[in-house]
Design a protein around this motif. Sequence first.
Motif, mmCIF file in Angstrom:
data_model
loop_
_atom_site.group_PDB
_atom_site.id
_atom_site.type_symbol
_atom_site.label_atom_id
_atom_site.label_comp_id
_atom_site.label_asym_id
_atom_site.label_seq_id
_atom_site.Cartn_x
_atom_site.Cartn_y
_atom_site.Cartn_z
ATOM 1 N N THR A 171 0.871 -1.155 0.135
ATOM 2 C CA THR A 171 0.060 0.057 -0.019
ATOM 3 C C THR A 171 0.856 1.164 0.021
ATOM 4 O OG1 THR A 171 -1.380 1.043 1.314
ATOM 5 C CG2 THR A 171 -0.072 -0.137 2.703
ATOM 6 N N GLU A 172 0.495 2.414 -0.708
ATOM 7 C CA GLU A 172 1.186 3.553 -0.769
ATOM 8 C C GLU A 172 1.129 4.225 0.787
ATOM 9 O OE1 GLU A 172 2.894 4.736 -3.292
ATOM 10 O OE2 GLU A 172 2.419 2.912 -4.241
ATOM 11 N N SER A 173 0.159 4.131 1.498
ATOM 12 C CA SER A 173 0.373 4.804 2.795
ATOM 13 C C SER A 173 1.490 4.011 3.718
ATOM 14 C CB SER A 173 -0.924 4.527 3.345
ATOM 15 O OG SER A 173 -1.200 3.002 3.718
ATOM 16 N N LEU A 174 1.825 2.912 3.537
ATOM 17 C CA LEU A 174 2.787 2.606 3.949
ATOM 18 C C LEU A 174 4.265 2.888 3.480
ATOM 19 C CD1 LEU A 174 5.307 -0.172 4.157
ATOM 20 C CD2 LEU A 174 4.225 0.552 6.326
ATOM 21 N N VAL A 175 4.342 3.096 1.982
ATOM 22 C CA VAL A 175 5.506 3.454 1.492
ATOM 23 C C VAL A 175 5.752 4.920 1.937
ATOM 24 C CG1 VAL A 175 6.346 4.356 -0.936
ATOM 25 C CG2 VAL A 175 5.245 2.014 -0.670
ATOM 26 N N GLY A 176 4.555 5.662 1.951
ATOM 27 C CA GLY A 176 4.883 7.038 2.273
ATOM 28 C C GLY A 176 5.669 7.116 3.732
ATOM 29 N N LEU A 177 4.723 6.261 4.735
ATOM 30 C CA LEU A 177 5.284 6.218 6.204
ATOM 31 C C LEU A 177 6.758 6.032 6.180
ATOM 32 C CD1 LEU A 177 4.424 7.002 9.292
ATOM 33 C CD2 LEU A 177 3.964 4.301 8.931
ATOM 34 N N ALA A 178 7.213 4.868 5.461
ATOM 35 C CA ALA A 178 8.427 4.204 5.514
ATOM 36 C C ALA A 178 9.540 5.017 4.530
ATOM 37 C CB ALA A 178 8.460 2.786 5.067
ATOM 38 N N SER A 179 9.166 5.822 3.810
ATOM 39 C CA SER A 179 10.081 6.573 2.599
ATOM 40 C C SER A 179 11.436 6.954 3.399
ATOM 41 C CB SER A 179 9.822 7.608 2.014
ATOM 42 O OG SER A 179 10.367 8.109 1.204
ATOM 43 N N GLY A 180 12.554 6.409 3.184
ATOM 44 C CA GLY A 180 13.893 6.724 3.673
ATOM 45 C C GLY A 180 14.340 6.099 5.015
ATOM 46 N N THR A 181 13.270 5.322 5.426
ATOM 47 C CA THR A 181 13.812 4.833 6.982
ATOM 48 C C THR A 181 15.049 3.966 7.019
ATOM 49 O OG1 THR A 181 12.516 3.806 8.752
ATOM 50 C CG2 THR A 181 12.278 2.471 6.658
ATOM 51 N N ASP A 182 15.565 3.964 8.031
ATOM 52 C CA ASP A 182 16.963 3.255 8.215
ATOM 53 C C ASP A 182 16.445 1.667 8.184
ATOM 54 O OD1 ASP A 182 18.966 5.208 8.831
ATOM 55 O OD2 ASP A 182 17.484 5.932 10.400
ATOM 56 N N LEU A 183 15.621 1.389 8.995
ATOM 57 C CA LEU A 183 15.063 -0.069 9.047
ATOM 58 C C LEU A 183 13.753 -0.115 8.864
ATOM 59 C CD1 LEU A 183 15.915 -2.956 10.016
ATOM 60 C CD2 LEU A 183 15.220 -2.396 12.261
ATOM 61 N N LEU A 184 13.297 -0.889 7.825
ATOM 62 C CA LEU A 184 11.757 -1.336 7.547
ATOM 63 C C LEU A 184 11.648 -2.679 7.966
ATOM 64 C CD1 LEU A 184 8.906 -1.084 6.419
ATOM 65 C CD2 LEU A 184 9.935 -1.322 4.208
ATOM 66 N N ILE A 185 10.766 -3.193 8.584
ATOM 67 C CA ILE A 185 10.099 -4.407 9.287
ATOM 68 C C ILE A 185 9.023 -4.637 8.577
ATOM 69 C CG2 ILE A 185 9.552 -6.091 11.016
ATOM 70 C CD1 ILE A 185 11.236 -3.904 13.076
ATOM 71 N N ALA A 206 8.848 -6.544 -2.716
ATOM 72 C CA ALA A 206 9.892 -5.860 -3.700
ATOM 73 C C ALA A 206 9.440 -4.657 -4.209
ATOM 74 C CB ALA A 206 10.050 -7.055 -4.859
ATOM 75 N N GLU A 207 8.149 -4.489 -4.257
ATOM 76 C CA GLU A 207 7.569 -3.213 -4.706
ATOM 77 C C GLU A 207 7.492 -2.367 -3.746
ATOM 78 O OE1 GLU A 207 3.032 -1.385 -6.130
ATOM 79 O OE2 GLU A 207 3.520 -3.485 -6.182
ATOM 80 N N VAL A 208 7.099 -2.610 -2.599
ATOM 81 C CA VAL A 208 7.238 -1.598 -1.421
ATOM 82 C C VAL A 208 8.730 -1.256 -1.124
ATOM 83 C CG1 VAL A 208 6.826 -1.223 1.118
ATOM 84 C CG2 VAL A 208 5.201 -2.299 -0.422
ATOM 85 N N ALA A 209 9.602 -2.240 -1.050
ATOM 86 C CA ALA A 209 11.171 -2.147 -0.662
ATOM 87 C C ALA A 209 11.645 -0.935 -1.861
ATOM 88 C CB ALA A 209 11.758 -3.433 -0.524
ATOM 89 N N SER A 210 11.433 -1.006 -3.171
ATOM 90 C CA SER A 210 12.032 -0.412 -4.070
ATOM 91 C C SER A 210 11.537 1.056 -4.051
ATOM 92 C CB SER A 210 11.676 -0.848 -5.495
ATOM 93 O OG SER A 210 10.331 -0.977 -5.937
ATOM 94 N N LYS A 211 10.293 1.249 -3.511
ATOM 95 C CA LYS A 211 9.716 2.791 -3.412
ATOM 96 C C LYS A 211 10.066 3.379 -2.073
ATOM 97 C CE LYS A 211 5.639 1.698 -6.243
ATOM 98 N NZ LYS A 211 4.006 1.676 -6.214
ATOM 99 N N ALA A 212 10.014 2.661 -1.015
ATOM 100 C CA ALA A 212 10.393 3.451 0.029
ATOM 101 C C ALA A 212 11.840 3.198 0.553
ATOM 102 C CB ALA A 212 9.650 2.192 1.284
ATOM 103 N N ALA A 213 12.808 2.409 -0.319
ATOM 104 C CA ALA A 213 14.025 2.268 0.017
ATOM 105 C C ALA A 213 14.889 2.436 1.285
ATOM 106 C CB ALA A 213 14.678 3.708 -0.878
ATOM 107 N N PRO A 214 14.573 1.599 2.162
ATOM 108 C CA PRO A 214 15.188 1.556 3.465
ATOM 109 C C PRO A 214 16.532 1.138 3.500
ATOM 110 C CG PRO A 214 13.725 -0.469 3.462
ATOM 111 C CD PRO A 214 13.394 0.627 2.031
#
Length: 257
Positions: A171-185, A206-214
């Motif tokens: 979901t894009e809401s999670l991507v927005g929250l996690a964008s640039g985070t040091d650690l994404l669980i 994989a889609e979420v990780a590529s967008k959020a880029a933790p």
Amino acid sequence: MLGTGTLKPSPKRYGSGVLLDIGGLKLLLDCGPSVVQKLYSAGIDATELDAVFLSHFHVDHTSDLPDLISSYAADRLGNPRKPERPLMLIGPPGLVDFLENLIDRNPYYSYVGEWNRMLKLVEPVEIGDSEGLKIKDVVLRFTEVDHPNGYAIRVNVGDLSVTYSGDTAPTESLVGLASGTDLLIHECTFPSEALMGKHSSEKGLAEVASKAAPRTLVVTHLSPAWAGREHEIVDALRVSYRGRVVIAYDLLEVRVV
């Protein structure tokens, strides 16, 4: 960090629960089966916790909550104690009603509710998208995700951040929250060919990780279908994500610096 590893033969993975020790704050993320026992195995007494975050109310994320609350009513020797302050219990809208149904209206757990009222063990705090909390020097932010009653959390202290998805479909809401985070669980419950319900497969992850880029991605909430196939998750991620990948198992510790 509990309930979350590098690849390892026959890893043990039970209920959902992650202990985040950050900025002097001990925050438990979800309280699923065997979490209380794992806390003790890791040398953590329940009374050391500052707060608990429930991402949603499903049994695999909440079943140890009555045990945790009752543990909070006793010291290390088992003697009754009244805490200096209630344990903050943070969760989605409906948390207060959920807690009352669990330990007050349930006749078999009502003794836990009685202890809670007498000793003021737990303070429930319901959250929403627009709300944030500050505990000590730690800032908590939340967003709704694609799972029944589901919320994700981002924890910031200074320049360091950790984001936890709970259960969710991509979901894009999670991507927005996690964008640039040091650690994404982030969860990866099922392989793509067996995906059920509002969850993520290796492709969605994989889609979420590529967008959020933790900087680091910890993959958690793996069903037994992943046993012996964990490398497939890493392979799917490597198509578009270049950060560190850790596959979770019980009692794993991950340091973020």
